[in-house]
Design a protein around this motif. Structure first.
Motif, PDB file in Angstrom:
ATOM      1  N   LEU A  67      43.265  46.372  42.648  1.00 44.72           N
ATOM      2  CA  LEU A  67      43.095  44.967  43.013  1.00 44.72           C
ATOM      3  C   LEU A  67      42.522  44.798  44.413  1.00 44.72           C
ATOM      4  O   LEU A  67      41.736  43.883  44.670  1.00 44.72           O
ATOM      5  CB  LEU A  67      44.436  44.236  42.904  1.00 44.72           C
ATOM      6  CG  LEU A  67      44.984  44.042  41.484  1.00 44.72           C
ATOM      7  CD1 LEU A  67      46.382  43.444  41.532  1.00 44.72           C
ATOM      8  CD2 LEU A  67      44.050  43.151  40.670  1.00 44.72           C
ATOM      9  N   ALA A  75      39.164  42.776  45.152  1.00 43.14           N
ATOM     10  CA  ALA A  75      39.182  41.616  46.041  1.00 43.14           C
ATOM     11  C   ALA A  75      38.237  41.797  47.225  1.00 43.14           C
ATOM     12  O   ALA A  75      37.529  40.866  47.621  1.00 43.14           O
ATOM     13  CB  ALA A  75      40.606  41.361  46.540  1.00 43.14           C
ATOM     14  N   PHE A  95      39.430  37.974  43.658  1.00 39.23           N
ATOM     15  CA  PHE A  95      38.367  38.629  42.890  1.00 39.23           C
ATOM     16  C   PHE A  95      37.624  37.633  41.998  1.00 39.23           C
ATOM     17  O   PHE A  95      36.390  37.675  41.895  1.00 39.23           O
ATOM     18  CB  PHE A  95      38.962  39.754  42.036  1.00 39.23           C
ATOM     19  CG  PHE A  95      38.042  40.266  40.972  1.00 39.23           C
ATOM     20  CD1 PHE A  95      36.855  40.903  41.305  1.00 39.23           C
ATOM     21  CD2 PHE A  95      38.359  40.094  39.625  1.00 39.23           C
ATOM     22  CE1 PHE A  95      35.996  41.365  40.320  1.00 39.23           C
ATOM     23  CE2 PHE A  95      37.500  40.553  38.642  1.00 39.23           C
ATOM     24  CZ  PHE A  95      36.318  41.190  38.984  1.00 39.23           C
ATOM     25  N   LYS A  96      38.353  36.735  41.353  1.00 40.12           N
ATOM     26  CA  LYS A  96      37.720  35.755  40.469  1.00 40.12           C
ATOM     27  C   LYS A  96      36.821  34.786  41.245  1.00 40.12           C
ATOM     28  O   LYS A  96      35.812  34.314  40.725  1.00 40.12           O
ATOM     29  CB  LYS A  96      38.780  34.988  39.695  1.00 40.12           C
ATOM     30  CG  LYS A  96      39.475  35.830  38.629  1.00 40.12           C
ATOM     31  CD  LYS A  96      40.270  34.989  37.658  1.00 40.12           C
ATOM     32  CE  LYS A  96      41.464  34.326  38.313  1.00 40.12           C
ATOM     33  NZ  LYS A  96      42.297  33.590  37.327  1.00 40.12           N
ATOM     34  N   ALA A 123      49.632  40.482  44.276  1.00 36.82           N
ATOM     35  CA  ALA A 123      48.803  40.850  43.127  1.00 36.82           C
ATOM     36  C   ALA A 123      48.091  39.626  42.561  1.00 36.82           C
ATOM     37  O   ALA A 123      46.889  39.685  42.238  1.00 36.82           O
ATOM     38  CB  ALA A 123      49.659  41.510  42.052  1.00 36.82           C
ATOM     39  N   SER A 124      48.807  38.524  42.453  1.00 41.08           N
ATOM     40  CA  SER A 124      48.187  37.301  41.910  1.00 41.08           C
ATOM     41  C   SER A 124      47.115  36.760  42.854  1.00 41.08           C
ATOM     42  O   SER A 124      46.068  36.285  42.411  1.00 41.08           O
ATOM     43  CB  SER A 124      49.260  36.234  41.654  1.00 41.08           C
ATOM     44  OG  SER A 124      49.897  35.856  42.862  1.00 41.08           O
ATOM     45  N   TRP A 145      43.954  38.990  42.580  1.00 42.23           N
ATOM     46  CA  TRP A 145      43.198  38.678  41.361  1.00 42.23           C
ATOM     47  C   TRP A 145      42.447  37.355  41.505  1.00 42.23           C
ATOM     48  O   TRP A 145      41.304  37.222  41.058  1.00 42.23           O
ATOM     49  CB  TRP A 145      44.142  38.638  40.167  1.00 42.23           C
ATOM     50  CG  TRP A 145      43.440  38.428  38.865  1.00 42.23           C
ATOM     51  CD1 TRP A 145      43.508  37.339  38.054  1.00 42.23           C
ATOM     52  CD2 TRP A 145      42.551  39.348  38.212  1.00 42.23           C
ATOM     53  NE1 TRP A 145      42.726  37.511  36.956  1.00 42.23           N
ATOM     54  CE2 TRP A 145      42.117  38.738  37.012  1.00 42.23           C
ATOM     55  CE3 TRP A 145      42.089  40.626  38.530  1.00 42.23           C
ATOM     56  CZ2 TRP A 145      41.243  39.358  36.136  1.00 42.23           C
ATOM     57  CZ3 TRP A 145      41.204  41.239  37.653  1.00 42.23           C
ATOM     58  CH2 TRP A 145      40.783  40.619  36.480  1.00 42.23           C
ATOM     59  N   LYS A 146      43.092  36.404  42.152  1.00 44.35           N
ATOM     60  CA  LYS A 146      42.439  35.108  42.403  1.00 44.35           C
ATOM     61  C   LYS A 146      41.236  35.281  43.321  1.00 44.35           C
ATOM     62  O   LYS A 146      40.165  34.697  43.097  1.00 44.35           O
ATOM     63  CB  LYS A 146      43.449  34.145  43.032  1.00 44.35           C
ATOM     64  CG  LYS A 146      42.882  32.758  43.330  1.00 44.35           C
ATOM     65  CD  LYS A 146      43.924  31.876  43.994  1.00 44.35           C
ATOM     66  CE  LYS A 146      43.323  30.502  44.348  1.00 44.35           C
ATOM     67  NZ  LYS A 146      44.313  29.656  45.064  1.00 44.35           N
TER      68      LYS A 146
END
Length: 414
Positions: A330, A334, A298-299, A291-292, A295-296
């Motif tokens: 997510l 991503a 995607f950013k 999950a982390s 999210w990374k």
């Protein structure tokens, strides 16, 4: 005489389309038999393509309902991501899956709209749901047969069948969940309420025996959303529904913790993970890491994403396992960024809003399914799952039929 002949041709064509759609759904739900007995892979997708070709021979006009248009736009954007994809093999595999799901949705839509009478559309849409429910029940009986007496111990229903068949066990758990939604809804819409009450209980027990924790919650969540929509203008009934569903859920958890060792063990492991215990389940730590990383990702690629199916490549490059994100929200962010996310969930949001505006028993099912699916997507990746596409296509057809006026009302207005 000519008129009678035309009607008979339509009836014959409609029956053939119904058979093709049923065969198409069976090819997905029962795919493990095809893999094991024939040794042929991707046969269900070949059947979908052939069914689409035959269906288009009988129907000359495509009915572009909300889901079909939205999923087609999602497919086009996913296909475009080849220009920034890092692994073409993973890209082609995922685009192929989305394309076959798109054709499956097209087949269902064309069958439902052979004629544009709203009652006929609803009847054919319910036929599709019946096809799906019947095939899932058949596969579930077979899974019990394979599991045998081990089902009361650590055995997880369906895992031996679907994993040995080179197909996804997670797909089977999704089939079970969706079948339970259909059975629950028919308690309130069918004349055979007692049959569907028994079937709902049996399907829920099967969900528990899979050992997949979210399946313990999702049927209750669907039931709650269904009744919440149905009684949305009655505060007393909403309170009663909330208490009633809550009591049923607590009773189910108590029974599960005492009589299902596999699910009880997995629930305890989840609680250890949530409490931050050193003895927490390995999959909990893995999912948190994925999950982390999603999210990374995607950013770093917020607009168009890292390309369809490419998150697992990104995960490996950043020290994670080669797995999907275990969260549809997510995963899409991503892979396809905010654009892909807006197309996919924007389509569902439009269907949800249109269902909310129409207070009918048909829209109860549509509303409850969309909300329950949005919740379940927090714990699974489902954008290319055929079972979800079947229900999305049916929901869109049911919703569109609810906006079609009856012949009598049209005559009175004119």
């Amino acid at each position: 005489m000519r008129h009678t002949k035309k009607i008979s041709l339509i009836i014959t064509g409609e029956n053939l389309l119904g058979f093709l759609v049923a065969f198409d759904i069976a090819a997905y739900v029962c795919q493990t038999f095809i893999y094991v007995d024939l040794g042929i892979i991707y046969i269900e997708q070949v059947i979908t393509i052939l069914s689409s070709f035959l269906i288009m021979m009988f129907t000359t006009k495509i009915i572009p309902n909300t889901f079909l248009k939205g999923y087609f736009a999602f497919f086009l954007f996913a296909a475009m991501s080849i220009f920034w994809s890092s692994s073409t093999s993973v890209y082609y595999m995922r685009v192929r899956d989305i394309f076959s799901c798109l054709l499956l949705a097209l087949n269902i839509t064309q069958y439902c709209f052979v004629t544009c009478d709203k009652n006929d559309i609803k009847k054919r849409a319910n036929n599709v749901l019946s096809f799906f429910l019947i095939f899932v029940c058949i596969m579930t009986v077979y899974c019990y047969y394979v599991a045998g007496s081990d089902i009361l111990s650590w055995a997880r229903l369906g895992k031996d069948v679907y994993v040995s068949g080179n197909s996804s066990f997670i797909l089977y758990t999704c089939y079970l969940t969706l079948a339970s939604y259909i059975a629950i809804a028919r308690i309130f819409t069918s004349d055979k309420k007692n049959i569907y009450i028994i079937l709902s209980v049996l399907l829920y027990a099967s969900c528990v025996f899979t050992g997949v924790r979210k399946l313990m919650v999702l049927p209750f969540l669907f039931l709650y959303f269904f009744l919440l929509y149905r009684y949305r203008n009655n505060a007393a009934k909403i309170l009663g529904v909330t208490i009633g569903v809550g009591v049923l859920a607590v009773l189910a958890v108590w029974i599960i913790m005492h009589y299902s060792s596999s699910m009880a063990t997995r629930i305890n492991q989840l609680l250890l993970g949530l409490s931050g215990s050193a003895n927490q389940e390995a999959s909990y730590s893995e999912r948190s890491l994925l999950a982390s990383l999603a999210w990374k990702c995607f950013k770093e690629h917020p607009i168009i994403g890292y390309a369809i199916g490419q998150f697992r490549i990104y995960s490996v490059h950043h020290g994670g396992p080669e797995l999907y994100a275990h969260c549809n929200w997510l995963e899409i962010l991503a892979d396809l960024g905010i654009i892909g996310f807006a197309i996919y969930y924007g389509t569902q949001f439009i269907i949800l809003v249109r269902a909310y505006k129409k207070q009918s028993i048909v829209c109860c099912f549509v509303f409850a399914f969309i909300l329950a699916n949005m919740f379940s997507d927090i714990f699974q990746v489902s954008y290319y799952y055929d079972g979800h596409v079947v229900l999305f296509a049916v929901c869109s057809c049911l919703l569109l039929s609810d906006y079609i006026k009856d012949d009598k009302s049209q005559q009175s207005e004119s």
